[in-house]
Design a protein around this motif. Structure first.
Motif, PDB file in Angstrom:
ATOM      1  N   SER A   1       0.828  -1.200   0.000  1.00 38.51           N
ATOM      2  CA  SER A   1       0.000   0.000   0.000  1.00 38.51           C
ATOM      3  C   SER A   1       0.870   1.261   0.000  1.00 38.51           C
ATOM      4  N   GLY A   2       0.596   2.154  -0.936  1.00 36.01           N
ATOM      5  CA  GLY A   2       1.320   3.419  -0.987  1.00 36.01           C
ATOM      6  C   GLY A   2       2.699   3.344  -1.614  1.00 36.01           C
ATOM      7  N   LYS A   3       3.033   2.186  -2.199  1.00 38.00           N
ATOM      8  CA  LYS A   3       4.357   2.024  -2.796  1.00 38.00           C
ATOM      9  C   LYS A   3       4.243   1.572  -4.243  1.00 38.00           C
ATOM     10  N   GLY A   4       5.341   1.625  -4.924  1.00 42.29           N
ATOM     11  CA  GLY A   4       5.379   1.140  -6.291  1.00 42.29           C
ATOM     12  C   GLY A   4       5.581  -0.358  -6.347  1.00 42.29           C
ATOM     13  N   PRO A   5       5.275  -0.975  -7.479  1.00 47.94           N
ATOM     14  CA  PRO A   5       5.536  -2.399  -7.634  1.00 47.94           C
ATOM     15  C   PRO A   5       7.007  -2.714  -7.429  1.00 47.94           C
ATOM     16  N   GLN A   6       7.258  -3.781  -6.693  1.00 48.71           N
ATOM     17  CA  GLN A   6       8.624  -4.173  -6.366  1.00 48.71           C
ATOM     18  C   GLN A   6       8.927  -5.516  -7.023  1.00 48.71           C
ATOM     19  N   PHE A   7      10.020  -5.586  -7.758  1.00 51.64           N
ATOM     20  CA  PHE A   7      10.438  -6.823  -8.401  1.00 51.64           C
ATOM     21  C   PHE A   7      10.704  -7.910  -7.355  1.00 51.64           C
ATOM     22  N   ILE A   8      10.136  -9.104  -7.591  1.00 44.25           N
ATOM     23  CA  ILE A   8      10.377 -10.221  -6.677  1.00 44.25           C
ATOM     24  C   ILE A   8      11.269 -11.258  -7.339  1.00 44.25           C
ATOM     25  N   ILE A   9      10.835 -11.767  -8.472  1.00 43.31           N
ATOM     26  CA  ILE A   9      11.548 -12.847  -9.131  1.00 43.31           C
ATOM     27  C   ILE A   9      11.111 -12.895 -10.585  1.00 43.31           C
ATOM     28  N   ASP A  10      11.983 -13.383 -11.444  1.00 47.03           N
ATOM     29  CA  ASP A  10      11.645 -13.509 -12.855  1.00 47.03           C
ATOM     30  C   ASP A  10      12.014 -14.902 -13.344  1.00 47.03           C
ATOM     31  N   ILE A  11      11.519 -15.230 -14.511  1.00 48.33           N
ATOM     32  CA  ILE A  11      11.820 -16.528 -15.109  1.00 48.33           C
ATOM     33  C   ILE A  11      11.739 -16.403 -16.626  1.00 48.33           C
ATOM     34  N   ARG A  12      12.652 -17.074 -17.303  1.00 39.82           N
ATOM     35  CA  ARG A  12      12.623 -17.094 -18.762  1.00 39.82           C
ATOM     36  C   ARG A  12      11.916 -18.348 -19.234  1.00 39.82           C
ATOM     37  N   SER A  13      11.457 -18.315 -20.464  1.00 41.31           N
ATOM     38  CA  SER A  13      10.608 -19.410 -20.946  1.00 41.31           C
ATOM     39  C   SER A  13      11.358 -20.715 -21.163  1.00 41.31           C
ATOM     40  N   ASN A  14      12.681 -20.688 -21.100  1.00 40.20           N
ATOM     41  CA  ASN A  14      13.436 -21.934 -21.245  1.00 40.20           C
ATOM     42  C   ASN A  14      13.575 -22.672 -19.913  1.00 40.20           C
ATOM     43  N   MET A  15      12.922 -22.130 -18.885  1.00 44.10           N
ATOM     44  CA  MET A  15      12.925 -22.759 -17.569  1.00 44.10           C
ATOM     45  C   MET A  15      11.481 -23.036 -17.171  1.00 44.10           C
ATOM     46  N   ASP A  16      11.268 -23.990 -16.263  1.00 44.99           N
ATOM     47  CA  ASP A  16       9.931 -24.194 -15.735  1.00 44.99           C
ATOM     48  C   ASP A  16       9.853 -23.933 -14.227  1.00 44.99           C
ATOM     49  N   LYS A  17      11.008 -23.659 -13.632  1.00 42.70           N
ATOM     50  CA  LYS A  17      11.012 -23.393 -12.188  1.00 42.70           C
ATOM     51  C   LYS A  17      12.224 -22.541 -11.854  1.00 42.70           C
ATOM     52  N   ARG A  18      12.012 -21.621 -10.946  1.00 48.43           N
ATOM     53  CA  ARG A  18      13.131 -20.824 -10.458  1.00 48.43           C
ATOM     54  C   ARG A  18      12.868 -20.475  -9.001  1.00 48.43           C
ATOM     55  N   GLN A  19      13.913 -20.599  -8.198  1.00 52.69           N
ATOM     56  CA  GLN A  19      13.745 -20.354  -6.766  1.00 52.69           C
ATOM     57  C   GLN A  19      14.529 -19.145  -6.325  1.00 52.69           C
ATOM     58  N   GLY A  20      13.908 -18.402  -5.391  1.00 50.99           N
ATOM     59  CA  GLY A  20      14.605 -17.306  -4.749  1.00 50.99           C
ATOM     60  C   GLY A  20      14.553 -17.543  -3.247  1.00 50.99           C
ATOM     61  N   GLN A  21      14.701 -16.473  -2.515  1.00 54.91           N
ATOM     62  CA  GLN A  21      14.631 -16.608  -1.069  1.00 54.91           C
ATOM     63  C   GLN A  21      13.171 -16.678  -0.643  1.00 54.91           C
ATOM     64  N   ARG A  22      12.726 -17.795  -0.211  1.00 53.81           N
ATOM     65  CA  ARG A  22      11.344 -18.083   0.220  1.00 53.81           C
ATOM     66  C   ARG A  22      10.329 -18.033  -0.905  1.00 53.81           C
ATOM     67  N   VAL A  23      10.748 -17.745  -2.103  1.00 49.66           N
ATOM     68  CA  VAL A  23       9.804 -17.705  -3.221  1.00 49.66           C
ATOM     69  C   VAL A  23      10.256 -18.648  -4.327  1.00 49.66           C
ATOM     70  N   THR A  24       9.247 -19.207  -4.999  1.00 51.73           N
ATOM     71  CA  THR A  24       9.496 -20.070  -6.145  1.00 51.73           C
ATOM     72  C   THR A  24       8.495 -19.699  -7.226  1.00 51.73           C
ATOM     73  N   VAL A  25       8.965 -19.585  -8.447  1.00 51.41           N
ATOM     74  CA  VAL A  25       8.063 -19.336  -9.561  1.00 51.41           C
ATOM     75  C   VAL A  25       8.044 -20.581 -10.437  1.00 51.41           C
ATOM     76  N   LEU A  26       6.843 -20.984 -10.809  1.00 49.69           N
ATOM     77  CA  LEU A  26       6.647 -22.126 -11.697  1.00 49.69           C
ATOM     78  C   LEU A  26       5.994 -21.637 -12.982  1.00 49.69           C
ATOM     79  N   LEU A  27       6.474 -22.146 -14.089  1.00 49.51           N
ATOM     80  CA  LEU A  27       5.954 -21.758 -15.392  1.00 49.51           C
ATOM     81  C   LEU A  27       5.474 -22.995 -16.141  1.00 49.51           C
ATOM     82  N   ASN A  28       4.237 -22.963 -16.568  1.00 48.99           N
ATOM     83  CA  ASN A  28       3.687 -24.033 -17.395  1.00 48.99           C
ATOM     84  C   ASN A  28       3.261 -23.420 -18.724  1.00 48.99           C
TER      85      ASN A  28
END
Lengths: 113, 113
Positions: free
Chosen positions: B40-67
């Motif tokens: 609230s009251g702030k701008g969007p903050q980057f968390i994690i990204d993933i490229r389409s040649n991957m299906d999973k990427r992990q950060g600190q306490r976060v994981t992104v899955l791509l299907n």
């Protein structure tokens, strides 16, 4: 500290007035963007710039003017403010090349009476 | 643009539980995806990204899955904390579109103590 800063954070003005929102980034990013965020519409792109002296329209450019005389600055001007331009405005920047995230400032909350 | 604010889907989780936030993206040619967090009251903050040649990427306490088959992206937050309460949204990019991002509508995460 390096980053992207917007000013002012809050602005109240009247219809018909000209108002300029400032955006400054210290990363030397090539790309800069202006968005507005409204309830019911999410983030909408107003204008963007790929480099100094290169700007292009986004999804909702009407009523706005931008300039980019220096890489680090990307001011947004409302030439004659209207109530429909009441919104939260975000500036973002990103580097050149594929797969670059945009990094956002904390926004300017603009109210037009 | 997508709907946000009053019409945001909301995910309510207990502190310490894992959270899963989902996003359906629109362009089958998209090859780069980002998750943002907006407090609230702030701008969007980057968390994690993933490229389409991957299906999973992990950060600190976060994981992104791509299907890519079903054009679905998810963000998993482990051991959710009160500070994770925010709006989360995904963004997609395709190389031929330059540095432009298309943003999803967002999900509000509420963490119950």
């Amino acid at each position: 500290d390096a980053g992207i800063t917007q000013s002012p954070r809050y602005k109240i003005t009247e219809t018909g007035r000209q108002v300029t929102l400032m955006c400054h980034q210290t990363w030397s990013h090539s790309y800069m963007f202006w968005y507005r965020q409204d309830l019911g519409h999410g983030l909408r792109l107003i204008y963007y710039s790929a480099a100094a002296d290169i700007t292009d329209k986004g999804e909702v450019p009407d009523g706005y003017v931008v300039s980019r005389s220096k890489t680090e600055n990307f001011p947004l001007t409302l030439e004659s403010a209207t109530r429909s331009q009441t919104s939260v405005y975000f500036c973002a920047s990103s580097g050149t090349g594929v797969s670059q995230p945009q990094h956002f400032g904390d926004g300017t909350r603009l109210s037009i009476l | 643009g997508e709907s946000v604010g009053l019409h945001l889907p909301t995910l309510s989780v207990q502190e310490g539980d894992n959270s899963i936030i989902n996003c359906a993206y629109s362009n089958s040619a998209s090859d780069y995806f980002i998750w943002y967090k907006q407090e609230s009251g702030k701008g969007p903050q980057f968390i994690i990204d993933i490229r389409s040649n991957m299906d999973k990427r992990q950060g600190q306490r976060v994981t992104v899955l791509l299907n890519k088959t079903v054009k679905h992206l998810s963000l998993q937050i482990a051991a959710t904390q009160p500070g994770d309460s925010a709006v989360y949204f995904c963004a997609e990019n395709w190389a031929m579109g330059g540095n432009m991002l298309t943003f999803g509508g967002g999900t509000r995460l509420m963490v119950k103590p």
